[in-house]
Design a protein around this motif. Structure first.
Motif, mmCIF file in Angstrom:
data_model
loop_
_atom_site.group_PDB
_atom_site.id
_atom_site.type_symbol
_atom_site.label_atom_id
_atom_site.label_comp_id
_atom_site.label_asym_id
_atom_site.label_seq_id
_atom_site.Cartn_x
_atom_site.Cartn_y
_atom_site.Cartn_z
ATOM 1 N N ARG A 1 -49.219 -28.101 -17.866
ATOM 2 C CA ARG A 1 -48.964 -29.608 -17.986
ATOM 3 C C ARG A 1 -49.196 -29.890 -19.054
ATOM 4 N N ALA B 1 -41.526 -28.549 -11.432
ATOM 5 C CA ALA B 1 -42.735 -30.337 -12.344
ATOM 6 C C ALA B 1 -42.120 -31.224 -12.447
ATOM 7 N N ARG C 1 -52.167 -40.446 -9.736
ATOM 8 C CA ARG C 1 -53.292 -39.801 -8.873
ATOM 9 C C ARG C 1 -53.016 -40.631 -8.018
ATOM 10 N N PHE D 1 -41.840 -34.262 -15.294
ATOM 11 C CA PHE D 1 -41.964 -35.179 -16.602
ATOM 12 C C PHE D 1 -41.453 -36.575 -16.408
ATOM 13 N N ALA E 1 -46.818 -34.549 -12.736
ATOM 14 C CA ALA E 1 -47.381 -33.656 -11.620
ATOM 15 C C ALA E 1 -46.229 -32.500 -11.258
ATOM 16 N N ALA E 2 -47.151 -31.119 -10.619
ATOM 17 C CA ALA E 2 -46.391 -30.152 -10.908
ATOM 18 C C ALA E 2 -46.704 -29.298 -9.634
ATOM 19 N N GLU F 1 -43.967 -37.016 -20.615
ATOM 20 C CA GLU F 1 -45.434 -37.060 -20.334
ATOM 21 C C GLU F 1 -45.379 -36.065 -19.349
ATOM 22 N N PHE F 2 -46.213 -35.890 -18.666
ATOM 23 C CA PHE F 2 -46.450 -34.819 -17.709
ATOM 24 C C PHE F 2 -46.569 -35.755 -16.397
ATOM 25 N N SER G 1 -50.619 -30.639 -9.227
ATOM 26 C CA SER G 1 -51.585 -31.089 -10.410
ATOM 27 C C SER G 1 -50.506 -31.886 -10.717
ATOM 28 N N TYR G 2 -51.899 -33.274 -10.407
ATOM 29 C CA TYR G 2 -51.044 -35.013 -11.216
ATOM 30 C C TYR G 2 -51.841 -34.763 -12.217
ATOM 31 N N ALA G 3 -50.924 -36.414 -13.024
ATOM 32 C CA ALA G 3 -50.972 -36.678 -14.144
ATOM 33 C C ALA G 3 -52.616 -37.501 -13.482
#
Length: 123
Positions: free
Chosen positions: A105, A34, A64, A36, A48-49, A45-46, A58-60
């Motif tokens: 996340r 991931a 995105r 941050f 992407a992973a 803050e997150f 997964s994206y913030a």
């Protein structure tokens, strides 16, 4: 697991950068990786992973469509391609890893952290 991030720098708004994070010390393909970030005066803050297969990501919402996370298991490296950069993307970016396959996340979902790489986006 040791993580080494690189690729940060200064870029103008609208430009692109690609961050890399090289992992060592554990079988890379078993890790969820991931990114941050932490801007000055703000919480981490997150961003992407990505799971080991590369198919689950997964994206913030804030990134995105502009950022893409990918991995090269043969090189034990994860990437973050950042396009259409905005001044609000300015932050220290950290890569993180975890073996629990959670695609989390939250920062608590990652046991291993690299040093940060600074990204500065000028307006």
């Amino acid at each position: 697991v040791q993580l080494q991030a690189s690729g940060g720098g200064l870029v103008q708004a609208g430009g692109s950068l690609r961050l890399s994070c090289a992992a060592s010390g554990r079988t890379f393909s078993s890790l969820v990786m991931a990114w941050f970030r932490q801007a000055p005066g703000k919480e981490c803050e997150f961003v992407a992973a990505i799971r080991w297969s590369g198919r689950d990501t997964s994206y913030a919402e804030s990134v995105r469509g502009r950022f893409t996370i990918s991995r090269a298991n043969a090189k034990s490296t994860v990437y973050l391609q950042m396009n259409i950069l905005k001044p609000e993307d300015t932050a220290v970016y950290y890569c993180a890893a975890d073996s629990r396959n959670l695609l989390a996340r939250g920062a608590g979902g990652y046991d291993y952290w690299g040093q940060g790489t600074l990204v500065t986006v000028s307006s």
